[in-house]
Motif scaffolding. Structure first.
Motif, PDB file in Angstrom:
ATOM      1  N   GLN A  42     -11.962 -18.318 -42.963  1.00 53.62           N
ATOM      2  CA  GLN A  42     -13.282 -17.780 -42.637  1.00 53.62           C
ATOM      3  C   GLN A  42     -14.353 -18.868 -42.760  1.00 53.62           C
ATOM      4  OE1 GLN A  42     -15.648 -14.672 -45.123  1.00 53.62           O
ATOM      5  NE2 GLN A  42     -14.287 -13.496 -43.803  1.00 53.62           N
ATOM      6  N   VAL A  43     -15.296 -18.877 -41.810  1.00 57.41           N
ATOM      7  CA  VAL A  43     -16.486 -19.717 -41.878  1.00 57.41           C
ATOM      8  C   VAL A  43     -17.692 -18.795 -41.733  1.00 57.41           C
ATOM      9  CG1 VAL A  43     -17.786 -21.604 -40.827  1.00 57.41           C
ATOM     10  CG2 VAL A  43     -15.287 -21.689 -40.863  1.00 57.41           C
ATOM     11  N   GLN A  44     -18.687 -18.959 -42.610  1.00 57.45           N
ATOM     12  CA  GLN A  44     -19.825 -18.051 -42.567  1.00 57.45           C
ATOM     13  C   GLN A  44     -21.119 -18.768 -42.954  1.00 57.45           C
ATOM     14  OE1 GLN A  44     -19.053 -14.867 -45.299  1.00 57.45           O
ATOM     15  NE2 GLN A  44     -18.791 -16.208 -47.054  1.00 57.45           N
ATOM     16  N   ASN A  45     -22.233 -18.030 -42.818  1.00 56.30           N
ATOM     17  CA  ASN A  45     -23.571 -18.518 -43.194  1.00 56.30           C
ATOM     18  C   ASN A  45     -23.947 -19.798 -42.455  1.00 56.30           C
ATOM     19  OD1 ASN A  45     -23.714 -16.393 -45.090  1.00 56.30           O
ATOM     20  ND2 ASN A  45     -22.695 -17.652 -46.643  1.00 56.30           N
ATOM     21  N   ASP A  68     -20.718 -13.668 -37.613  1.00 56.88           N
ATOM     22  CA  ASP A  68     -20.875 -14.221 -38.948  1.00 56.88           C
ATOM     23  C   ASP A  68     -20.427 -13.151 -39.940  1.00 56.88           C
ATOM     24  OD1 ASP A  68     -21.466 -15.647 -41.202  1.00 56.88           O
ATOM     25  OD2 ASP A  68     -23.646 -15.559 -40.957  1.00 56.88           O
ATOM     26  N   PRO A  69     -19.303 -13.366 -40.616  1.00 56.32           N
ATOM     27  CA  PRO A  69     -18.466 -14.571 -40.649  1.00 56.32           C
ATOM     28  C   PRO A  69     -17.569 -14.717 -39.429  1.00 56.32           C
ATOM     29  CG  PRO A  69     -17.509 -12.884 -42.035  1.00 56.32           C
ATOM     30  CD  PRO A  69     -18.827 -12.329 -41.559  1.00 56.32           C
ATOM     31  N   ILE A  70     -17.114 -15.963 -39.200  1.00 63.09           N
ATOM     32  CA  ILE A  70     -16.165 -16.271 -38.137  1.00 63.09           C
ATOM     33  C   ILE A  70     -14.759 -16.181 -38.716  1.00 63.09           C
ATOM     34  CG2 ILE A  70     -15.362 -18.031 -36.526  1.00 63.09           C
ATOM     35  CD1 ILE A  70     -18.216 -19.223 -36.678  1.00 63.09           C
ATOM     36  N   PRO A  71     -13.913 -15.284 -38.209  1.00 67.99           N
ATOM     37  CA  PRO A  71     -12.542 -15.214 -38.720  1.00 67.99           C
ATOM     38  C   PRO A  71     -11.680 -16.322 -38.130  1.00 67.99           C
ATOM     39  CG  PRO A  71     -12.840 -13.606 -36.967  1.00 67.99           C
ATOM     40  CD  PRO A  71     -14.176 -14.272 -37.168  1.00 67.99           C
ATOM     41  N   ILE A  72     -10.799 -16.874 -38.939  1.00 66.07           N
ATOM     42  CA  ILE A  72      -9.862 -17.892 -38.489  1.00 66.07           C
ATOM     43  C   ILE A  72      -8.443 -17.415 -38.804  1.00 66.07           C
ATOM     44  CG2 ILE A  72      -9.213 -20.321 -38.575  1.00 66.07           C
ATOM     45  CD1 ILE A  72     -12.109 -19.945 -37.787  1.00 66.07           C
ATOM     46  N   PRO A  73      -7.569 -17.198 -37.834  1.00 65.83           N
ATOM     47  CA  PRO A  73      -7.811 -17.370 -36.407  1.00 65.83           C
ATOM     48  C   PRO A  73      -8.675 -16.235 -35.854  1.00 65.83           C
ATOM     49  CG  PRO A  73      -5.653 -16.416 -36.761  1.00 65.83           C
ATOM     50  CD  PRO A  73      -6.206 -16.716 -38.125  1.00 65.83           C
ATOM     51  N   GLY A  74      -9.287 -16.484 -34.697  1.00 63.08           N
ATOM     52  CA  GLY A  74     -10.111 -15.452 -34.091  1.00 63.08           C
ATOM     53  C   GLY A  74     -11.019 -16.027 -33.020  1.00 63.08           C
ATOM     54  N   ASP A  75     -11.777 -15.140 -32.418  1.00 61.96           N
ATOM     55  CA  ASP A  75     -12.680 -15.519 -31.339  1.00 61.96           C
ATOM     56  C   ASP A  75     -14.065 -15.835 -31.876  1.00 61.96           C
ATOM     57  OD1 ASP A  75     -10.803 -15.160 -29.245  1.00 61.96           O
ATOM     58  OD2 ASP A  75     -11.131 -12.990 -29.314  1.00 61.96           O
ATOM     59  N   VAL A  76     -14.700 -16.838 -31.300  1.00 61.63           N
ATOM     60  CA  VAL A  76     -16.075 -17.180 -31.633  1.00 61.63           C
ATOM     61  C   VAL A  76     -16.854 -17.263 -30.329  1.00 61.63           C
ATOM     62  CG1 VAL A  76     -15.535 -19.653 -31.637  1.00 61.63           C
ATOM     63  CG2 VAL A  76     -17.603 -18.845 -32.755  1.00 61.63           C
ATOM     64  N   SER A 201     -20.530 -22.058 -45.072  1.00 57.72           N
ATOM     65  CA  SER A 201     -19.607 -21.777 -46.178  1.00 57.72           C
ATOM     66  C   SER A 201     -18.221 -21.572 -45.589  1.00 57.72           C
ATOM     67  CB  SER A 201     -20.029 -20.519 -46.944  1.00 57.72           C
ATOM     68  OG  SER A 201     -21.359 -20.631 -47.409  1.00 57.72           O
ATOM     69  N   LEU A 202     -17.209 -21.971 -46.340  1.00 51.05           N
ATOM     70  CA  LEU A 202     -15.860 -21.729 -45.857  1.00 51.05           C
ATOM     71  C   LEU A 202     -15.031 -21.030 -46.920  1.00 51.05           C
ATOM     72  CD1 LEU A 202     -13.334 -23.684 -47.001  1.00 51.05           C
ATOM     73  CD2 LEU A 202     -14.636 -25.434 -45.807  1.00 51.05           C
ATOM     74  N   HIS A 203     -14.028 -20.336 -46.435  1.00 50.62           N
ATOM     75  CA  HIS A 203     -13.057 -19.695 -47.315  1.00 50.62           C
ATOM     76  C   HIS A 203     -11.674 -20.089 -46.835  1.00 50.62           C
ATOM     77  CE1 HIS A 203     -10.396 -16.510 -48.921  1.00 50.62           C
ATOM     78  NE2 HIS A 203     -11.223 -16.541 -49.945  1.00 50.62           N
ATOM     79  N   ALA A 204     -10.854 -20.577 -47.760  1.00 49.72           N
ATOM     80  CA  ALA A 204      -9.489 -20.983 -47.438  1.00 49.72           C
ATOM     81  C   ALA A 204      -8.543 -20.418 -48.477  1.00 49.72           C
ATOM     82  CB  ALA A 204      -9.382 -22.514 -47.387  1.00 49.72           C
TER      83      ALA A 204
END
Length: 210
Positions: A42-45, A68-76, A201-204
């Motif tokens: 996830q990438v957000q903010n 926002d947030p951008i899901p990974i994998p996913g569409d942006v 911000s990222l989440h891994a």
């Protein structure tokens, strides 16, 4: 620039400074093995701002990235309008400074395998490696007549609202969660071209669990 590094920068994936985690029944610290990987989820903010003087010739006029947030994998979904009053020609240097927020301070992260606080001496050459000259630019750039090789002529470049798919991304083991700022400074010789800071911000999660 490695293809994986370019994709990480494009999607605003960042590094984190501290590689240690707590583990074990007694919560003793240990260092992750270098072969263990993290997977971006996830990438957000996301936000951005201009730095440097208003007289710089290359500018981002507008930029929108959703959701926002951008899901990974996913569409942006994104749209961008940019302009330059002078041609962008080789050697086009990019100085990237990546920092992570720890408490109330920003910590500069190192350059590791072309990811982090790195200087790319000529991104024109890097683009030629990623997309060999003579090969068509990837969509949607081709549809909107946006070049993917130097020189970039003076003028305005518009990418209307377009959708991209971001696949799974495995990151080095020292990349974890946090708030980041990514400063990008473009120049040709002594001529400064552009300066922008991107915040996100990222989440891994550990790929070991996938």
């Amino acid at each position: 620039m490695h293809a994986s590094a370019a994709r990480l920068v494009t999607t605003l994936v960042a590094l984190q400074l501290c590689p240690d985690v707590l583990g074990g029944p007694q919560h003793q610290p240990f260092v992750l093995n270098a072969d263990w990987r993290l997977r971006l989820t996830q990438v957000q903010n996301f936000r951005w701002e201009k730095c440097g003087p208003s007289s710089l010739p290359a500018v981002i006029k507008s930029m929108s990235i959703e959701p926002d947030p951008i899901p990974i994998p996913g569409d942006v979904t994104c749209s961008v309008s940019a302009a330059t009053t002078m041609a962008l020609t080789p050697p086009l240097q990019a100085v990237v400074t990546l920092e992570k927020k720890l408490g109330d301070i920003w910590i500069k992260l190192p350059c590791v395998d072309d990811i982090g606080s790195c200087t790319y001496k000529d991104i024109c050459t890097d683009l030629d490696r990623l997309i060999p000259p003579g090969q068509a630019c990837p969509e949607p750039l081709q549809s909107f007549d946006i070049p993917c090789h130097c020189p970039f002529k003076a003028g305005t470049y518009n990418l209307p609202t377009s959708q991209f798919y971001i696949p799974n991304m495995d990151l080095p083991s020292f990349l974890t969660n946090g708030n980041y700022q990514l400063k990008v400074e473009l120049s040709i010789g002594d001529q400064d071209l552009a300066c922008y800071v991107f915040y996100f911000s990222l989440h891994a999660e550990s790929a070991w669990f996938w």
